[in-house]
Write an enzyme that holds these catalytic residues in place. Structure first.
Site, short mmCIF file in Angstrom:
data_model
loop_
_atom_site.label_atom_id
_atom_site.label_comp_id
_atom_site.label_asym_id
_atom_site.label_seq_id
_atom_site.Cartn_x
_atom_site.Cartn_y
_atom_site.Cartn_z
N ASP A 276 0.82 -1.21 0.00
CA ASP A 276 0.00 0.00 0.00
C ASP A 276 0.86 1.27 0.00
OD1 ASP A 276 0.91 -0.49 2.60
OD2 ASP A 276 -1.07 -1.03 3.35
N HIS B 9 -7.66 -4.33 9.85
CA HIS B 9 -7.31 -4.19 8.43
C HIS B 9 -6.06 -4.99 8.07
CE1 HIS B 9 -4.77 -0.24 9.12
NE2 HIS B 9 -3.99 -1.30 9.19
N GLU C 277 -9.82 -1.67 4.74
CA GLU C 277 -10.41 -1.21 5.99
C GLU C 277 -11.75 -1.90 6.25
OE1 GLU C 277 -8.46 0.26 7.82
OE2 GLU C 277 -7.97 2.31 7.31
#
Ligand code: F6R
Length: 252
Positions: A67, A138, A143
């Site tokens: 990410d 998460h 999320e």
């Protein structure tokens, strides 16, 4: 799921670093999925040491980070690219074309997501995926929500995530509100997954993950329960609530 409770984060990190080194030795062109955050720092330090002290070769590796914050310059000290360069890539010898990051400053984020999924597919998928877990359950920045997204996507960070990550910034107002994250598909298609969690502040979410009776998109990590080769590696503090529950249930 295999559950390992190590005495300390250092012992857990050593276990994970050794597993990664085994894969590096045994696989001609291993593809690693990597996480950032506080938890994997010890693993990265051990991999760096392997290079510095043992001259270990990492040149056949390909990596994909999970990410990245939207809007942060790659040179920003809190960008995940900066984190990975500082903690790992500047110190080992993976050729840069084999290192993949999401670009949170891409002008077309939707295209950036598609391109990333394609690159993972072209690499033949992920052999070994390293994960941490958020206090809200998460994985990556998938999320809690009504649904889980398969593909790489832009996500709005939870308040809990912003609060947790504020420790790396000067103030929580500086934490970007959006990120790009790998979806659950490339994670779940990994051959092997290792999720690490340390510290008493992770004990409740670890217990929730290990005890949830349902696949729950409000607890995104619960999808890992469907994978055949997942190891959850904890230190004693993170295992505490789960282990207490186990022993209470054993007594009943
Ligand atoms: C980071 C990531 C996150 C973290 C999680 C735990 O790349 O994907 O899911 O793994 O937020 O963070 P730490 O380790 O800082 O507690």
């Amino acid at each position: 799921m295999n559950i390992i409770v190590a005495s300390t984060p250092g012992e857990a990190s050593e276990y994970v670093a050794k597993r990664i080194l085994n894969i590096i030795d045994a696989t001609p062109a291993p593809v690693l999925g990597l996480a950032t955050g506080g938890t994997p720092k010890g693993v990265y330090q051990m991999l760096r040491d392997e290079r510095a002290k043992e001259g270990r070769d990492f040149s056949h590796l390909t990596t994909f980070n999970l990410d990245e914050y939207v809007g942060l310059d790659p040179a920003h000290a809190q960008s995940y690219r900066y984190y990975m360069n500082t903690h790992l890539f500047d110190h080992i010898n993976i050729p840069s074309p084999q290192i993949h990051f999401l670009d949170g400053r891409a002008s077309d984020l939707a295209r950036e997501c598609l391109t990333y999924d394609k690159a993972i597919e072209n690499a033949g998928g992920i052999d070994f995926q390293l994960l941490g877990i958020g206090h809200n359950g998460h994985i990556g920045f998938n999320e809690p929500s009504g649904t889980l997204q398969f593909k790489t996507h832009v996500t709005t960070l939870d308040e809990a995530t912003i609060e947790a990550n504020a420790r790396f910034f000067d103030a929580s107002s500086q934490v970007p509100s959006q990120a790009i994250t790998m979806g659950v598909e490339p994670i779940m298609h990994a051959e092997e997954i290792v999720l690490m969690a340390f510290g008493e502040d992770k004990a409740d979410i670890v217990d929730a993950l290990l005890n949830t009776p349902t696949l729950d998109p409000q607890l995104p990590a619960s999808i890992l329960r469907l994978h055949r080769n997942v190891t959850i590696i904890l230190d004693k503090a993170a295992a505490n609530v789960y282990q207490n529950r186990q022993s209470e249930e054993g007594i009943q």
